[in-house]
Design a protein around this motif. Structure first.
Motif, PDB file in Angstrom:
ATOM      1  N   MET A   1      38.133  36.750  60.299  1.00 48.13           N
ATOM      2  CA  MET A   1      37.216  35.934  59.496  1.00 48.13           C
ATOM      3  C   MET A   1      37.707  34.488  59.505  1.00 48.13           C
ATOM      4  SD  MET A   1      36.348  36.150  55.405  1.00 48.13           S
ATOM      5  CE  MET A   1      35.809  37.842  55.473  1.00 48.13           C
ATOM      6  N   VAL A   2      36.866  33.596  60.050  1.00 44.21           N
ATOM      7  CA  VAL A   2      37.186  32.169  60.048  1.00 44.21           C
ATOM      8  C   VAL A   2      35.981  31.424  59.495  1.00 44.21           C
ATOM      9  CG1 VAL A   2      37.755  30.154  61.441  1.00 44.21           C
ATOM     10  CG2 VAL A   2      38.779  32.369  61.996  1.00 44.21           C
ATOM     11  N   TYR A   3      36.215  30.563  58.508  1.00 43.33           N
ATOM     12  CA  TYR A   3      35.140  29.784  57.902  1.00 43.33           C
ATOM     13  C   TYR A   3      34.928  28.505  58.694  1.00 43.33           C
ATOM     14  CZ  TYR A   3      36.345  32.829  53.965  1.00 43.33           C
ATOM     15  OH  TYR A   3      36.616  33.916  53.178  1.00 43.33           O
ATOM     16  N   PRO A   4      33.671  28.087  58.877  1.00 40.27           N
ATOM     17  CA  PRO A   4      33.432  26.823  59.580  1.00 40.27           C
ATOM     18  C   PRO A   4      34.102  25.639  58.888  1.00 40.27           C
ATOM     19  CG  PRO A   4      31.394  28.084  59.416  1.00 40.27           C
ATOM     20  CD  PRO A   4      32.415  28.795  58.563  1.00 40.27           C
ATOM     21  N   ASP A   5      33.980  25.573  57.564  1.00 41.51           N
ATOM     22  CA  ASP A   5      34.594  24.495  56.784  1.00 41.51           C
ATOM     23  C   ASP A   5      34.674  24.939  55.329  1.00 41.51           C
ATOM     24  OD1 ASP A   5      31.997  24.219  55.739  1.00 41.51           O
ATOM     25  OD2 ASP A   5      31.523  22.509  57.018  1.00 41.51           O
ATOM     26  N   ASP A 182      48.935  38.695  57.767  1.00 40.47           N
ATOM     27  CA  ASP A 182      49.713  37.743  58.574  1.00 40.47           C
ATOM     28  C   ASP A 182      49.246  36.300  58.392  1.00 40.47           C
ATOM     29  OD1 ASP A 182      47.266  38.156  59.714  1.00 40.47           O
ATOM     30  OD2 ASP A 182      47.992  38.189  61.787  1.00 40.47           O
ATOM     31  N   LEU A 183      48.900  35.932  57.158  1.00 46.00           N
ATOM     32  CA  LEU A 183      48.450  34.568  56.901  1.00 46.00           C
ATOM     33  C   LEU A 183      49.598  33.585  57.140  1.00 46.00           C
ATOM     34  CD1 LEU A 183      46.109  32.724  55.871  1.00 46.00           C
ATOM     35  CD2 LEU A 183      47.083  32.963  53.588  1.00 46.00           C
ATOM     36  N   GLY A 184      49.526  32.877  58.248  1.00 46.17           N
ATOM     37  CA  GLY A 184      50.575  31.911  58.559  1.00 46.17           C
ATOM     38  C   GLY A 184      50.394  30.596  57.835  1.00 46.17           C
ATOM     39  N   GLY A 185      49.195  30.327  57.391  1.00 46.43           N
ATOM     40  CA  GLY A 185      48.867  29.105  56.668  1.00 46.43           C
ATOM     41  C   GLY A 185      47.391  29.117  56.375  1.00 46.43           C
ATOM     42  N   VAL A 186      46.985  28.444  55.297  1.00 45.18           N
ATOM     43  CA  VAL A 186      45.581  28.457  54.900  1.00 45.18           C
ATOM     44  C   VAL A 186      44.687  27.905  56.006  1.00 45.18           C
ATOM     45  CG1 VAL A 186      43.925  27.469  53.253  1.00 45.18           C
ATOM     46  CG2 VAL A 186      46.129  28.355  52.444  1.00 45.18           C
ATOM     47  N   GLY A 187      45.183  26.945  56.766  1.00 42.34           N
ATOM     48  CA  GLY A 187      44.382  26.325  57.813  1.00 42.34           C
ATOM     49  C   GLY A 187      43.884  27.288  58.862  1.00 42.34           C
ATOM     50  N   MET A 188      44.570  28.403  59.058  1.00 41.82           N
ATOM     51  CA  MET A 188      44.139  29.370  60.075  1.00 41.82           C
ATOM     52  C   MET A 188      42.797  30.004  59.729  1.00 41.82           C
ATOM     53  SD  MET A 188      46.287  32.923  59.463  1.00 41.82           S
ATOM     54  CE  MET A 188      45.018  33.928  60.212  1.00 41.82           C
ATOM     55  N   ALA A 189      42.382  29.896  58.469  1.00 38.71           N
ATOM     56  CA  ALA A 189      41.124  30.494  58.028  1.00 38.71           C
ATOM     57  C   ALA A 189      39.926  29.573  58.241  1.00 38.71           C
ATOM     58  CB  ALA A 189      41.218  30.885  56.560  1.00 38.71           C
ATOM     59  N   TYR A 190      40.150  28.386  58.772  1.00 37.83           N
ATOM     60  CA  TYR A 190      39.088  27.385  58.897  1.00 37.83           C
ATOM     61  C   TYR A 190      39.019  26.797  60.301  1.00 37.83           C
ATOM     62  CZ  TYR A 190      38.906  27.317  53.772  1.00 37.83           C
ATOM     63  OH  TYR A 190      38.768  27.666  52.451  1.00 37.83           O
ATOM     64  N   SER A 191      37.778  26.588  60.769  1.00 40.96           N
ATOM     65  CA  SER A 191      37.594  25.822  62.008  1.00 40.96           C
ATOM     66  C   SER A 191      37.843  24.342  61.740  1.00 40.96           C
ATOM     67  CB  SER A 191      36.179  26.033  62.561  1.00 40.96           C
ATOM     68  OG  SER A 191      35.978  27.379  62.930  1.00 40.96           O
ATOM     69  N   ASP A 192      37.297  23.860  60.630  1.00 42.71           N
ATOM     70  CA  ASP A 192      37.508  22.464  60.212  1.00 42.71           C
ATOM     71  C   ASP A 192      38.356  22.481  58.947  1.00 42.71           C
ATOM     72  OD1 ASP A 192      37.465  19.884  59.272  1.00 42.71           O
ATOM     73  OD2 ASP A 192      35.296  19.770  59.010  1.00 42.71           O
ATOM     74  N   PHE A 193      39.613  22.081  59.068  1.00 44.96           N
ATOM     75  CA  PHE A 193      40.520  22.050  57.923  1.00 44.96           C
ATOM     76  C   PHE A 193      41.144  20.661  57.835  1.00 44.96           C
ATOM     77  CE2 PHE A 193      44.474  23.366  55.595  1.00 44.96           C
ATOM     78  CZ  PHE A 193      43.848  23.918  54.496  1.00 44.96           C
ATOM     79  N   HIS A 194      40.301  19.627  57.962  1.00 46.03           N
ATOM     80  CA  HIS A 194      40.825  18.267  57.964  1.00 46.03           C
ATOM     81  C   HIS A 194      41.363  17.884  56.586  1.00 46.03           C
ATOM     82  CE1 HIS A 194      36.807  17.411  56.221  1.00 46.03           C
ATOM     83  NE2 HIS A 194      37.357  16.310  55.735  1.00 46.03           N
ATOM     84  N   GLN A 195      42.295  16.965  56.583  1.00 46.87           N
ATOM     85  CA  GLN A 195      42.872  16.453  55.341  1.00 46.87           C
ATOM     86  C   GLN A 195      41.825  15.624  54.623  1.00 46.87           C
ATOM     87  OE1 GLN A 195      46.056  17.012  54.133  1.00 46.87           O
ATOM     88  NE2 GLN A 195      45.481  15.926  52.280  1.00 46.87           N
ATOM     89  N   LEU A 196      41.429  16.044  53.436  1.00 47.57           N
ATOM     90  CA  LEU A 196      40.400  15.313  52.696  1.00 47.57           C
ATOM     91  C   LEU A 196      40.956  14.004  52.156  1.00 47.57           C
ATOM     92  CD1 LEU A 196      39.311  18.573  51.445  1.00 47.57           C
ATOM     93  CD2 LEU A 196      37.508  16.868  51.338  1.00 47.57           C
ATOM     94  N   SER A 197      40.122  12.990  52.188  1.00 47.99           N
ATOM     95  CA  SER A 197      40.504  11.714  51.594  1.00 47.99           C
ATOM     96  C   SER A 197      40.170  11.724  50.100  1.00 47.99           C
ATOM     97  CB  SER A 197      39.752  10.569  52.268  1.00 47.99           C
ATOM     98  OG  SER A 197      38.367  10.628  51.949  1.00 47.99           O
ATOM     99  N   ASP A 198      40.787  10.826  49.358  1.00 48.57           N
ATOM    100  CA  ASP A 198      40.455  10.688  47.933  1.00 48.57           C
ATOM    101  C   ASP A 198      38.985  10.338  47.774  1.00 48.57           C
ATOM    102  OD1 ASP A 198      43.057  11.236  47.157  1.00 48.57           O
ATOM    103  OD2 ASP A 198      43.657   9.124  47.123  1.00 48.57           O
ATOM    104  N   ASP A 199      38.433   9.512  48.661  1.00 53.98           N
ATOM    105  CA  ASP A 199      37.034   9.116  48.562  1.00 53.98           C
ATOM    106  C   ASP A 199      36.103  10.316  48.695  1.00 53.98           C
ATOM    107  OD1 ASP A 199      37.736   6.491  48.170  1.00 53.98           O
ATOM    108  OD2 ASP A 199      37.367   5.874  50.241  1.00 53.98           O
ATOM    109  N   GLU A 200      36.436  11.248  49.579  1.00 53.73           N
ATOM    110  CA  GLU A 200      35.613  12.441  49.746  1.00 53.73           C
ATOM    111  C   GLU A 200      35.622  13.272  48.465  1.00 53.73           C
ATOM    112  OE1 GLU A 200      35.687  14.456  53.938  1.00 53.73           O
ATOM    113  OE2 GLU A 200      37.647  13.493  53.645  1.00 53.73           O
TER     114      GLU A 200
END
Length: 206
Positions: A1-5, A182-200
């Motif tokens: 299971m991988v979420y788009p974003d 085997d969750l190596g990191g939360v990012g593995m669950a997402y196609s887009d796991f970009h670092q959110l900006s404060d503005d976003e």
């Protein structure tokens, strides 16, 4: 299971939280990554959206182990077992608290949109984009619980099994769609796991 974003993950998570709709819950995102997930949940099931600003007070020599948590308005919640058994000095505790209080003030200045919505006598849903160790979410639970909500729910699209067990003990209900062994990191669950900006984050909260 991988979420788009994160927004897609929030929509999926909302289907498992539909039973909370009648309570008009207060949905609180943990910044930064939990906020777009929480925004999607709030849009889907109704209720209000806000952010929970909290800082874990980690041991100086083992930062991942929380000796307490710091919330807004000066709220401090102690993990008395860790404080007593670690032998941390009052001076060392105060130094950690000062550093984390400064970071909390910075985040308040940047991310807080208006006054925090009171948690008392509400159904509160704490939302993050994923839970790797559970330490920050546990700290958030304790800060939220100190404000006396009627019901405290934690919801996340993904969590490690170990973190899930830790968090379940801190809330009235834990909702998680995926707990891979085997969750190596939360990012593995997402196609887009970009670092959110404060503005976003601020744009979502507005």
């Amino acid at each position: 299971m991988v979420y788009p974003d994160r927004t897609a993950a929030g929509r999926a998570l909302a289907t498992a939280l539909e039973h909370l709709r009648p309570s008009r819950p207060l949905v609180l995102g943990l910044p930064r990554g939990g906020v777009p997930v929480a925004a999607a949940v709030s849009t889907a099931i109704g209720g209000e959206l806000d952010v929970l600003l909290v800082r874990k007070l980690g041991l100086p020599w083992q930062p991942e182990l929380a000796m307490g948590a710091l919330g807004e308005s000066g709220l401090v919640v102690l993990n008395r077992d860790v404080v007593d058994h670690s032998g941390v000095s009052a001076e060392a505790f105060d130094e950690v608290e000062r550093a984390e209080r400064a970071e909390l003030r910075r985040r308040q200045a940047v991310l807080r949109v208006g006054e925090p919505i009171p948690l008392a006598r509400r159904t509160v849903v704490l939302v993050d984009d994923g839970i790797a160790t559970g330490a920050t979410v546990v700290a958030a639970c304790r800060v939220a619980r100190a404000q006396r909500p009627d019901r405290l729910v934690v919801a996340a699209p993904v969590s490690s099994p170990e973190a899930a067990r830790r968090v379940e003990r801190e809330c009235d209900e834990f909702v998680c769609l995926w707990t891979p062994a085997d969750l190596g990191g939360v990012g593995m669950a997402y196609s887009d796991f970009h670092q959110l900006s404060d503005d976003e984050v601020v744009a979502l909260l507005r």
